[in-house]
Design a protein around this motif. Structure first.
Motif, PDB file in Angstrom:
ATOM      1  N   GLY A 158      33.310   8.036  42.118  1.00  0.00           N
ATOM      2  CA  GLY A 158      34.051   7.553  43.272  1.00  0.00           C
ATOM      3  C   GLY A 158      34.255   6.065  43.129  1.00  0.00           C
ATOM      4  O   GLY A 158      33.765   5.443  42.170  1.00  0.00           O
ATOM      5  N   PRO A 159      34.970   5.436  44.052  1.00  0.00           N
ATOM      6  CA  PRO A 159      35.183   3.986  43.982  1.00  0.00           C
ATOM      7  C   PRO A 159      33.855   3.219  43.942  1.00  0.00           C
ATOM      8  O   PRO A 159      33.075   3.258  44.891  1.00  0.00           O
ATOM      9  CB  PRO A 159      35.960   3.683  45.271  1.00  0.00           C
ATOM     10  CG  PRO A 159      36.615   4.974  45.632  1.00  0.00           C
ATOM     11  CD  PRO A 159      35.653   6.041  45.216  1.00  0.00           C
ATOM     12  N   GLY A 160      33.588   2.577  42.822  1.00  0.00           N
ATOM     13  CA  GLY A 160      32.357   1.814  42.659  1.00  0.00           C
ATOM     14  C   GLY A 160      31.109   2.645  42.423  1.00  0.00           C
ATOM     15  O   GLY A 160      30.016   2.096  42.277  1.00  0.00           O
ATOM     16  N   GLY A 213      22.761   3.913  37.262  1.00  0.00           N
ATOM     17  CA  GLY A 213      23.810   4.192  38.221  1.00  0.00           C
ATOM     18  C   GLY A 213      24.143   3.007  39.089  1.00  0.00           C
ATOM     19  O   GLY A 213      23.374   2.045  39.201  1.00  0.00           O
ATOM     20  N   ASP A 214      25.304   3.081  39.703  1.00  0.00           N
ATOM     21  CA  ASP A 214      25.828   2.038  40.572  1.00  0.00           C
ATOM     22  C   ASP A 214      26.342   2.721  41.831  1.00  0.00           C
ATOM     23  O   ASP A 214      27.219   3.580  41.763  1.00  0.00           O
ATOM     24  CB  ASP A 214      26.954   1.304  39.853  1.00  0.00           C
ATOM     25  CG  ASP A 214      27.321  -0.015  40.508  1.00  0.00           C
ATOM     26  OD1 ASP A 214      27.030  -0.163  41.713  1.00  0.00           O
ATOM     27  OD2 ASP A 214      27.884  -0.877  39.829  1.00  0.00           O
ATOM     28  N   ILE A 215      25.775   2.356  42.987  1.00  0.00           N
ATOM     29  CA  ILE A 215      26.144   2.989  44.249  1.00  0.00           C
ATOM     30  C   ILE A 215      26.608   1.917  45.233  1.00  0.00           C
ATOM     31  O   ILE A 215      25.820   1.033  45.603  1.00  0.00           O
ATOM     32  CB  ILE A 215      24.954   3.756  44.853  1.00  0.00           C
ATOM     33  CG1 ILE A 215      24.432   4.793  43.860  1.00  0.00           C
ATOM     34  CG2 ILE A 215      25.345   4.423  46.170  1.00  0.00           C
ATOM     35  CD1 ILE A 215      23.146   5.469  44.304  1.00  0.00           C
ATOM     36  N   PRO A 216      27.859   1.958  45.663  1.00  0.00           N
ATOM     37  CA  PRO A 216      28.323   0.979  46.664  1.00  0.00           C
ATOM     38  C   PRO A 216      27.703   1.278  48.024  1.00  0.00           C
ATOM     39  O   PRO A 216      27.662   2.430  48.462  1.00  0.00           O
ATOM     40  CB  PRO A 216      29.841   1.202  46.685  1.00  0.00           C
ATOM     41  CG  PRO A 216      30.036   2.609  46.226  1.00  0.00           C
ATOM     42  CD  PRO A 216      28.927   2.886  45.249  1.00  0.00           C
ATOM     43  N   ILE A 217      27.201   0.248  48.677  1.00  0.00           N
ATOM     44  CA  ILE A 217      26.570   0.451  49.986  1.00  0.00           C
ATOM     45  C   ILE A 217      27.267  -0.321  51.093  1.00  0.00           C
ATOM     46  O   ILE A 217      27.014  -0.085  52.268  1.00  0.00           O
ATOM     47  CB  ILE A 217      25.075   0.076  49.940  1.00  0.00           C
ATOM     48  CG1 ILE A 217      24.887  -1.371  49.497  1.00  0.00           C
ATOM     49  CG2 ILE A 217      24.303   1.016  49.027  1.00  0.00           C
ATOM     50  CD1 ILE A 217      23.443  -1.827  49.523  1.00  0.00           C
ATOM     51  N   ALA A 218      28.144  -1.258  50.729  1.00  0.00           N
ATOM     52  CA  ALA A 218      28.919  -2.042  51.691  1.00  0.00           C
ATOM     53  C   ALA A 218      29.971  -2.797  50.894  1.00  0.00           C
ATOM     54  O   ALA A 218      29.872  -2.895  49.659  1.00  0.00           O
ATOM     55  CB  ALA A 218      28.027  -3.019  52.459  1.00  0.00           C
ATOM     56  N   PRO A 219      30.998  -3.326  51.546  1.00  0.00           N
ATOM     57  CA  PRO A 219      31.982  -4.121  50.806  1.00  0.00           C
ATOM     58  C   PRO A 219      31.315  -5.233  50.002  1.00  0.00           C
ATOM     59  O   PRO A 219      30.561  -6.045  50.540  1.00  0.00           O
ATOM     60  CB  PRO A 219      32.881  -4.689  51.913  1.00  0.00           C
ATOM     61  CG  PRO A 219      32.785  -3.684  53.019  1.00  0.00           C
ATOM     62  CD  PRO A 219      31.362  -3.197  52.976  1.00  0.00           C
ATOM     63  N   PHE A 223      24.083  -1.025  45.065  1.00  0.00           N
ATOM     64  CA  PHE A 223      22.704  -0.687  44.711  1.00  0.00           C
ATOM     65  C   PHE A 223      22.700  -0.193  43.277  1.00  0.00           C
ATOM     66  O   PHE A 223      23.489   0.678  42.911  1.00  0.00           O
ATOM     67  CB  PHE A 223      22.169   0.392  45.649  1.00  0.00           C
ATOM     68  CG  PHE A 223      20.802   0.900  45.275  1.00  0.00           C
ATOM     69  CD1 PHE A 223      19.667   0.159  45.559  1.00  0.00           C
ATOM     70  CD2 PHE A 223      20.651   2.129  44.631  1.00  0.00           C
ATOM     71  CE1 PHE A 223      18.403   0.620  45.220  1.00  0.00           C
ATOM     72  CE2 PHE A 223      19.388   2.599  44.291  1.00  0.00           C
ATOM     73  CZ  PHE A 223      18.263   1.844  44.581  1.00  0.00           C
ATOM     74  N   LYS A 224      21.837  -0.764  42.443  1.00  0.00           N
ATOM     75  CA  LYS A 224      21.742  -0.403  41.036  1.00  0.00           C
ATOM     76  C   LYS A 224      20.397   0.257  40.757  1.00  0.00           C
ATOM     77  O   LYS A 224      19.373  -0.145  41.310  1.00  0.00           O
ATOM     78  CB  LYS A 224      21.860  -1.647  40.147  1.00  0.00           C
ATOM     79  CG  LYS A 224      22.997  -2.600  40.486  1.00  0.00           C
ATOM     80  CD  LYS A 224      24.263  -2.223  39.825  1.00  0.00           C
ATOM     81  CE  LYS A 224      25.333  -3.291  40.033  1.00  0.00           C
ATOM     82  NZ  LYS A 224      26.621  -2.936  39.442  1.00  0.00           N
ATOM     83  N   TRP A 225      20.393   1.235  39.885  1.00  0.00           N
ATOM     84  CA  TRP A 225      19.135   1.851  39.466  1.00  0.00           C
ATOM     85  C   TRP A 225      19.199   2.176  37.978  1.00  0.00           C
ATOM     86  O   TRP A 225      20.285   2.378  37.420  1.00  0.00           O
ATOM     87  CB  TRP A 225      18.834   3.111  40.265  1.00  0.00           C
ATOM     88  CG  TRP A 225      19.894   4.182  40.147  1.00  0.00           C
ATOM     89  CD1 TRP A 225      21.002   4.326  40.928  1.00  0.00           C
ATOM     90  CD2 TRP A 225      19.943   5.234  39.174  1.00  0.00           C
ATOM     91  NE1 TRP A 225      21.746   5.402  40.515  1.00  0.00           N
ATOM     92  CE2 TRP A 225      21.121   5.981  39.453  1.00  0.00           C
ATOM     93  CE3 TRP A 225      19.123   5.615  38.127  1.00  0.00           C
ATOM     94  CZ2 TRP A 225      21.487   7.096  38.690  1.00  0.00           C
ATOM     95  CZ3 TRP A 225      19.484   6.727  37.359  1.00  0.00           C
ATOM     96  CH2 TRP A 225      20.654   7.446  37.652  1.00  0.00           C
ATOM     97  N   SER A 226      18.052   2.201  37.347  1.00  0.00           N
ATOM     98  CA  SER A 226      18.005   2.442  35.912  1.00  0.00           C
ATOM     99  C   SER A 226      16.646   2.999  35.513  1.00  0.00           C
ATOM    100  O   SER A 226      15.612   2.610  36.067  1.00  0.00           O
ATOM    101  CB  SER A 226      18.268   1.143  35.145  1.00  0.00           C
ATOM    102  OG  SER A 226      18.140   1.332  33.757  1.00  0.00           O
ATOM    103  N   GLY A 227      16.654   3.915  34.556  1.00  0.00           N
ATOM    104  CA  GLY A 227      15.406   4.449  34.006  1.00  0.00           C
ATOM    105  C   GLY A 227      15.600   4.841  32.557  1.00  0.00           C
ATOM    106  O   GLY A 227      16.628   5.440  32.206  1.00  0.00           O
ATOM    107  N   THR A 228      14.661   4.498  31.707  1.00  0.00           N
ATOM    108  CA  THR A 228      14.729   4.839  30.289  1.00  0.00           C
ATOM    109  C   THR A 228      13.384   5.382  29.829  1.00  0.00           C
ATOM    110  O   THR A 228      12.331   4.793  30.103  1.00  0.00           O
ATOM    111  CB  THR A 228      15.089   3.616  29.430  1.00  0.00           C
ATOM    112  OG1 THR A 228      16.364   3.119  29.824  1.00  0.00           O
ATOM    113  CG2 THR A 228      15.141   3.994  27.954  1.00  0.00           C
TER     114      THR A 228
END
Length: 262
Positions: A158-160, A213-219, A223-228
């Motif tokens: 989705g967008p962002g 991942g990258d999740i838009p939470i407001a204009p 929110f970014k998350w990462s796991g390896t």
């Protein structure tokens, strides 16, 4: 690995983009909190956090001119033709101090320093196979080079809103393996843990799989998350320094996108 968390969370490993109104370079600033092993092969973890600022992304598969993959993998794309891209890279390799862990006491410090190298990648629809080489060129210790190869896949939901998966392996040369996994006779005699002499040879050091991942939470806010998850192999796994072959790093972050005005 430690600062790779910050890079993964920073801008989705992407490069510069102009704002829609053409008024300047888009940047993202924010902070992250993550966990990573105390040292390569450690079973103990430490919590870290830091602020950051970096170019914002500009498209599918992180196709910017500047691409931030990790602290030792900051790429400059100079070739971009029919799905193929390549260029130099630079970064930093952090040191390993013997006081980082009781297990390292008596082994001495391993200096970090400037890393240089290059990369090549090819876009195959949603997949991007890649290869990159990273060699330390400064510092008192010769910690050698690492060749990484694998595949990335990014899905725009989705967008962002995006998710990126990455899987691959790392090949380390003799100098790298000696610096981080060998135990010399002098080190064996002074080791607080009583390590026996061990000579690590070049070879496949690890295999890894990661999700971010990258999740838009407001204009303008994301929110970014990462796991390896990585598993040490060969002489890296057999080294007496290593407590566990299984290595994990991950974290979360928050970023704000803004127009730099230049």
């Amino acid at each position: 690995m430690i600062c790779g968390i910050a890079a993964a969370l920073s801008v989705g490993s992407a490069g510069p983009a102009l704002a829609d109104d053409g008024s300047g370079l888009k940047l993202q600033a924010g902070g992250f909190v993550g966990v990573a092993p105390e040292f390569e092969g450690s079973k103990d973890y430490r919590i870290l956090g830091a602020p950051f600022i970096a170019p914002a992304g500009d498209g599918i598969m992180d196709s910017g001119t500047i691409q931030i993959r990790s602290i030792d993998d900051i790429r400059l794309r100079v070739i971009n033709f029919s799905g193929f891209e390549a260029g130099p890279l630079a970064g930093w390799r952090f040191d390993r101090n013997e006081d980082d862990s009781d297990r390292l006491l008596g082994l001495g410090d391993v200096d970090g320093g400037l890393v240089v190298g290059g990369y090549a990648a090819y876009h195959l629809g949603p997949l991007m196979p890649f290869v990159s080489y990273h060699r330390e060129v400064s510092g008192d210790d010769d910690t050698g080079g690492v060749l990484r190869f694998g595949t990335e896949a990014k899905s725009i939901l989705g967008p962002g809103f995006s998710v990126t998966a990455k899987a691959g392996a790392s090949y380390a040369d003799d100098d790298y393996m000696d610096a981080y996994f060998s135990v010399t006779p002098v080190q064996s005699a002074s080791s607080a843990a009583g390590f026996s002499v061990f000579s690590a040879q070049s070879g496949i050091k690890d295999v890894y799989f990661g999700l971010s991942g990258d999740i838009p939470i407001a204009p303008d806010w994301s929110f970014k998350w990462s796991g390896t998850s990585a598993r040490l192999l060969g002489d890296a796994a057999d080294s007496p320094i290593v407590e566990t072959e299984n290595q994990f790093s991950g974290g979360v972050g928050l970023t704000y996108t803004f127009n730099s005005g230049f």
